[in-house]
Design an enzyme around this catalytic site. Structure first.
Site, PDB file in Angstrom:
ATOM      1  N   SER A 245       0.837  -1.201   0.000  1.00  0.00           N
ATOM      2  CA  SER A 245       0.000   0.000   0.000  1.00  0.00           C
ATOM      3  C   SER A 245       0.874   1.254   0.000  1.00  0.00           C
ATOM      4  O   SER A 245       1.603   1.506  -0.954  1.00  0.00           O
ATOM      5  CB  SER A 245      -0.959  -0.043   1.195  1.00  0.00           C
ATOM      6  OG  SER A 245      -1.940   0.957   1.084  1.00  0.00           O
ATOM      7  N   ASP A 268      -0.037  -4.261  -3.841  1.00  0.00           N
ATOM      8  CA  ASP A 268      -1.235  -3.415  -3.863  1.00  0.00           C
ATOM      9  C   ASP A 268      -0.873  -1.955  -3.582  1.00  0.00           C
ATOM     10  O   ASP A 268      -1.426  -1.303  -2.698  1.00  0.00           O
ATOM     11  CB  ASP A 268      -2.252  -3.920  -2.844  1.00  0.00           C
ATOM     12  CG  ASP A 268      -3.650  -4.042  -3.449  1.00  0.00           C
ATOM     13  OD1 ASP A 268      -3.783  -3.977  -4.692  1.00  0.00           O
ATOM     14  OD2 ASP A 268      -4.614  -4.221  -2.684  1.00  0.00           O
ATOM     15  N   HIS A 326      -7.657  -5.518  -0.283  1.00  0.00           N
ATOM     16  CA  HIS A 326      -6.436  -4.802   0.086  1.00  0.00           C
ATOM     17  C   HIS A 326      -5.781  -5.411   1.330  1.00  0.00           C
ATOM     18  O   HIS A 326      -4.555  -5.418   1.454  1.00  0.00           O
ATOM     19  CB  HIS A 326      -6.776  -3.332   0.327  1.00  0.00           C
ATOM     20  CG  HIS A 326      -5.586  -2.425   0.367  1.00  0.00           C
ATOM     21  ND1 HIS A 326      -4.603  -2.414  -0.605  1.00  0.00           N
ATOM     22  CD2 HIS A 326      -5.206  -1.475   1.277  1.00  0.00           C
ATOM     23  CE1 HIS A 326      -3.683  -1.504  -0.314  1.00  0.00           C
ATOM     24  NE2 HIS A 326      -4.025  -0.929   0.832  1.00  0.00           N
TER      25      HIS A 326
END
EC number: 3.1.1.47
Length: 401
Positions: A245, A268, A326
């Site tokens: 992330s 991600d 996620h």
């Protein structure tokens, strides 16, 4: 209002955590053990009172009675998670403690390092609202396969909480960090943070390089682990950076600023914090491993500046794991039952173990390819190309022209 006795509340929370499992209780939940040939140890390192802080995972001497550390290091991290999620602290401590307080990291705390040749190195960067312990399934797996992994805890106010040490005569103290302030423009803050995060990854690497040289480095935490045993343990020609992330954006920034990072893996990735000019400056191989449910066209378009859709290059790759969300990359995905896990978006449709195995195997194959390792991870080379029933080559997102 009817208040439950503590024992009844504990039972109900335990059932709540395990709801939706095919098993009858939540005892089957837990962070999966690493699958590599090496036992895994871990220890924390902090450079001076407020400086670089990371958890190190490494191949260790196996022991039947080794102590495994708590997944959440202390209650202040529960408070930080509560603040990040805008939940009442008192209620959250009760819920988080009973849902997650008993879980352990699959690594032996301060276990002796296992001497077995030189290990490649990975520096790992956590996501927004996370901290150094939340990706133990990934970090422990890499260590079990012969890597030394430094999971950085960032000091840029993006962690849910972090740990500062206020002097040798005092006890260590937890300090919660703040996120975006009301009314504050987001890009300047996030860009400043990603620059600091990359710098913290580079500083962690610098510390490892000094430790590897045999230099005695003061660890203000005073752990039982003998850091001098790591002298000459690392293969400094084989270093990578990895993150999830916000940590995925940190990977790109760190690659741009540190040539010792030979390749990067972005899980991600959230690309928003990056300056536009950075895309032409990154030269190393990059592997984007995305979830099916998190990505959107604008974010993929930023990735495409590094991985063009028509590229046949072996240097830059992108795959998507079907059925993932996620939070399929942090450990949370293993610690709740199906029902509550899906409500909280901690689980996708795919079995979490299948998803993390695909992520780990694809990562190992990419690392072998671009670090020039003599291992058998190339048995998973097809995963880099997205060739598996649970993978999509590239992205599932409809891309903008």
């Amino acid at each position: 209002m009817c208040l439950l006795p503590l024992t009844d509340l504990r039972c109900k929370l335990s059932l709540f955590a395990g709801m939706g499992n095919s098993t009858t209780c939540s005892n089957h939940l837990g962070i999966p053990p690493a699958k590599g040939p090496n036992a895994v140890g871990c220890s924390d390192f902090m450079m001076d009172h407020t400086g670089t802080f990371f958890r190190l995972y490494y191949p260790c001497v196996a022991s039947e009675d080794a102590e495994k550390p708590d997944w959440i290091p202390s209650k202040e991290y529960f408070y930080g998670l509560a603040d990040f999620m805008n939940i009442n602290r008192g209620l959250s401590e009760l819920i988080f403690n009973y849902l997650f307080g008993s879980f352990k990291i699959p690594a032996a705390m301060n276990a002796p390092y296992k001497q077995n040749g030189k290990c490649p190195v990975v520096v790992f960067s956590h996501g927004l609202g996370a901290f150094r312990t939340l990706y133990s399934a990934i970090c422990a797996e890499l260590a079990s396969q012969g890597f030394i992994v430094a999971a950085v805890e960032h000091r840029d106010e993006s962690a849910a909480a972090t740990f500062f040490y206020h002097g040798k005569t005092e006890e260590p103290e937890e300090k919660e960090e703040e996120s975006l302030k009301p009314g504050e423009s987001e890009f300047p803050l996030r860009n400043k943070q990603v620059l600091q995060r990359a710098d913290e990854c580079i500083k962690a690497l610098d510390i490892l390089i000094k430790i590897n040289s045999g230099k005695k480095m003061e660890n203000v935490l005073g752990t039982e682990f003998d850091w001098m045993t790591l002298a000459n343990s690392m293969d400094l020609c084989r270093i990578a950076v990895m993150g999830h992330s916000f940590g995925g954006a940190t990977v790109i920034e760190a690659l741009c600023n540190e040539v010792n990072f030979k390749c990067g893996i972005a899980l991600d990735a959230w690309m928003f914090p990056l300056d536009e000019e950075i895309y032409t400056r990154v030269k190393q191989p990059i592997f984007f491993i995305n979830s099916e449910k998190f990505q959107w066209a604008g974010n993929i378009m930023a990735m495409r500046k590094l991985v063009p859709p028509d590229s046949s290059s072996t240097q830059r790759k992108m795959v998507t794991i079907k059925g993932t969300v996620h939070q399929s990359f942090p450990d949370f995905t293993f610690l709740t039952g199906n029902w509550i896990g899906k409500i909280l978006k901690l689980k996708g449709e795919i079995n979490p173990q299948v998803a993390i195995d695909l992520c780990n195997k694809a990562s190992l194959a990419f690392l072998q390819r671009h670090l020039g390792m003599d291992k058998d991870f190339n048995q998973w080379d097809h995963l880099i190309e997205g060739k598996d029933d649970n993978l999509i080559p590239g992205t599932n997102v409809t891309e903008l022209p």
